[in-house]
Design a protein around this motif. Sequence first.
Motif, PDB file in Angstrom:
ATOM      1  N   GLU A  77       0.823  -1.206   0.000  1.00 52.92           N
ATOM      2  CA  GLU A  77       0.000   0.000   0.000  1.00 52.92           C
ATOM      3  C   GLU A  77       0.860   1.260   0.000  1.00 52.92           C
ATOM      4  O   GLU A  77       0.541   2.236  -0.671  1.00 52.92           O
ATOM      5  CB  GLU A  77      -0.936  -0.001   1.214  1.00 52.92           C
ATOM      6  N   ALA A 204     -13.070  -6.582   1.161  1.00 56.04           N
ATOM      7  CA  ALA A 204     -12.429  -5.277   1.330  1.00 56.04           C
ATOM      8  C   ALA A 204     -11.173  -5.129   0.487  1.00 56.04           C
ATOM      9  O   ALA A 204     -10.627  -4.024   0.392  1.00 56.04           O
ATOM     10  CB  ALA A 204     -12.093  -5.036   2.800  1.00 56.04           C
ATOM     11  N   GLU A 205     -10.731  -6.224  -0.136  1.00 58.93           N
ATOM     12  CA  GLU A 205      -9.536  -6.163  -0.975  1.00 58.93           C
ATOM     13  C   GLU A 205      -9.753  -6.989  -2.248  1.00 58.93           C
ATOM     14  O   GLU A 205     -10.894  -7.226  -2.657  1.00 58.93           O
ATOM     15  CB  GLU A 205      -8.304  -6.616  -0.186  1.00 58.93           C
ATOM     16  N   TYR A 206      -8.679  -7.439  -2.848  1.00 57.23           N
ATOM     17  CA  TYR A 206      -8.712  -7.982  -4.203  1.00 57.23           C
ATOM     18  C   TYR A 206      -9.453  -9.297  -4.370  1.00 57.23           C
ATOM     19  O   TYR A 206      -9.901  -9.636  -5.468  1.00 57.23           O
ATOM     20  CB  TYR A 206      -7.273  -8.183  -4.700  1.00 57.23           C
ATOM     21  N   LYS A 266     -10.460  -8.525   4.933  1.00 53.55           N
ATOM     22  CA  LYS A 266      -9.259  -8.293   4.124  1.00 53.55           C
ATOM     23  C   LYS A 266      -8.620  -9.627   3.740  1.00 53.55           C
ATOM     24  O   LYS A 266      -8.891 -10.666   4.346  1.00 53.55           O
ATOM     25  CB  LYS A 266      -8.268  -7.419   4.886  1.00 53.55           C
ATOM     26  N   ALA A 267      -7.759  -9.566   2.735  1.00 53.00           N
ATOM     27  CA  ALA A 267      -7.155 -10.786   2.200  1.00 53.00           C
ATOM     28  C   ALA A 267      -6.390 -11.562   3.263  1.00 53.00           C
ATOM     29  O   ALA A 267      -6.436 -12.793   3.302  1.00 53.00           O
ATOM     30  CB  ALA A 267      -6.244 -10.447   1.023  1.00 53.00           C
ATOM     31  N   GLU A 268      -5.685 -10.869   4.119  1.00 55.03           N
ATOM     32  CA  GLU A 268      -4.930 -11.535   5.182  1.00 55.03           C
ATOM     33  C   GLU A 268      -5.858 -12.356   6.071  1.00 55.03           C
ATOM     34  O   GLU A 268      -5.543 -13.497   6.428  1.00 55.03           O
ATOM     35  CB  GLU A 268      -4.172 -10.502   6.015  1.00 55.03           C
ATOM     36  N   ASP A 388      -8.461  -5.400 -12.238  1.00 54.68           N
ATOM     37  CA  ASP A 388      -8.272  -3.973 -11.941  1.00 54.68           C
ATOM     38  C   ASP A 388      -7.257  -3.292 -12.840  1.00 54.68           C
ATOM     39  O   ASP A 388      -7.041  -2.084 -12.723  1.00 54.68           O
ATOM     40  CB  ASP A 388      -7.827  -3.804 -10.482  1.00 54.68           C
ATOM     41  N   TYR A 395      -9.337  -0.412  -9.422  1.00 59.21           N
ATOM     42  CA  TYR A 395      -9.274  -1.321  -8.278  1.00 59.21           C
ATOM     43  C   TYR A 395     -10.263  -0.892  -7.195  1.00 59.21           C
ATOM     44  O   TYR A 395     -11.041  -1.698  -6.684  1.00 59.21           O
ATOM     45  CB  TYR A 395      -7.857  -1.363  -7.710  1.00 59.21           C
ATOM     46  N   ASP A 396     -10.243   0.386  -6.851  1.00 59.68           N
ATOM     47  CA  ASP A 396     -11.122   0.880  -5.790  1.00 59.68           C
ATOM     48  C   ASP A 396     -12.588   0.753  -6.182  1.00 59.68           C
ATOM     49  O   ASP A 396     -13.444   0.466  -5.337  1.00 59.68           O
ATOM     50  CB  ASP A 396     -10.785   2.338  -5.458  1.00 59.68           C
ATOM     51  N   VAL A 399     -13.570  -2.902  -5.767  1.00 58.68           N
ATOM     52  CA  VAL A 399     -13.741  -3.246  -4.346  1.00 58.68           C
ATOM     53  C   VAL A 399     -15.100  -2.758  -3.847  1.00 58.68           C
ATOM     54  O   VAL A 399     -15.892  -3.527  -3.288  1.00 58.68           O
ATOM     55  CB  VAL A 399     -12.606  -2.649  -3.485  1.00 58.68           C
ATOM     56  N   GLN A 403     -18.368  -5.167  -3.024  1.00 61.72           N
ATOM     57  CA  GLN A 403     -18.877  -5.192  -1.651  1.00 61.72           C
ATOM     58  C   GLN A 403     -20.405  -5.044  -1.634  1.00 61.72           C
ATOM     59  O   GLN A 403     -21.095  -5.702  -0.849  1.00 61.72           O
ATOM     60  CB  GLN A 403     -18.240  -4.072  -0.823  1.00 61.72           C
TER      61      GLN A 403
END
Length: 430
Positions: A77, A204-206, A266-268, A388, A395-396, A399, A403
């Motif tokens: 980021e 929230a992410e990719y 999130k991805a994590e 994206d 990308y944004d 997302v 969502q």
Amino acid sequence: MLTTRRRLAAAAVILSGSLLMTACGGSDSGSSDGTTLRLWHYEGPTSAMGVAWNEAIKEFEAEHPGVKVKYEEKSFEQIQKTAQMVLNSSDAPDIMEYNKGNATAGLLSQQGLLTDLTAEAAKRGWDKKLSAGVRTTSQYDTDGVMGSGKWYGVPNYAEYTMVYYNKDLFRKYGIAEPKSLGDLTAAMDEFVRHKVTPLANAGAEYMAQQYLYQLALSRADRSWVDKYELYKGKTDFHDQAWTYAATTFADWVKKGYIARTSSGTKAEEAGVSFIQGKAPILFSGSWWYGRFQSEAKFDWGTFLWPDSNLAPGSGGNLWVVPKNSRNKELAYDFIDITMSKKIQNLLGNKGGVPVAADANAITDPRSKELIANFNTLSGRDGLAFYPDWPVAGFYDVLVSETQKLITGSEKPDAYLNALQKAYDKGAKRQ
């Protein structure tokens, strides 16, 4: 071709960067003494790439007595949000990892912030080591569109998306490994019946947008990808592929394959849910492979998305040399080392997808499977890049709009309308 809007946006970024340079006293803060190579990358130390790059740093310093590599840890980021300003200043590193595609490396190349590597690619043989599909993201034309023109980056690994699945959970519920999309949906139905949410997801992410893009790709072909990613024709978000993707994704949420609560995940978090054995299935990239190898304590496997010749994937992130780099020759030498057999073989055995390894040197069974599946996908021209990439800022949009599909606040038709509007703002359609 790029729209007037995008050209003006790019010009504005350059202007803001010029003001930054003036504030910093200009970009030329004196020539380097050649004793330090400043390097930025955002790979985790235990990832395949992180392990390989750390070894490359040792090799570089051994081959360049008196020169030290100053590695500065930056998050994805951080680099993504500040690259344009930093590269226009005297604080630019000598070499850095940067994301590939029109909206990222392509935009920086168009703005004149990256060094043209064309001559070095030919001189050092990088152009011969990369397959056509992987090489696509190395080259950008004058409009910043990938696939042709000058070399502005070098990927020394590849990546692709696949289905990760928890074999122990499949066995627990008596579910066979899916061989078709029908098998996959039947497996997800069975998990839902047992009150288990089948798919790890990150709205929230990719991750969520890549699920949706894969569904579209399963109804698409190479010309469809070229229209969308390379502007080789008209992209219609209400065509059969996109419509199928949006309606199917929304249906999967309704059926419980995807949790509505994952809209803010999130991805994590999604990756950790798989590592902890909570999610039986995760669709994501090879960048997770090495981590799953080291952290997952259960039996797991992978397979390519069934009933689709295409999947998100490409050459890996790029080594780029900023225009303001003070040690360009040293930067070229470092790239060369990461392309060496030693580093490429190490990358392959640690769970990465090397681009120039010795196949006989890859001994880890899981790594062999990873590379074999990539070769299958690449061999059928199946690398379809990422959703994206086509235009800056997309990308944004993906997302936020995806969502809304997850929460049910937006219907598929409205979702596709929103994507069409954002895409058309960023790309001139032929």
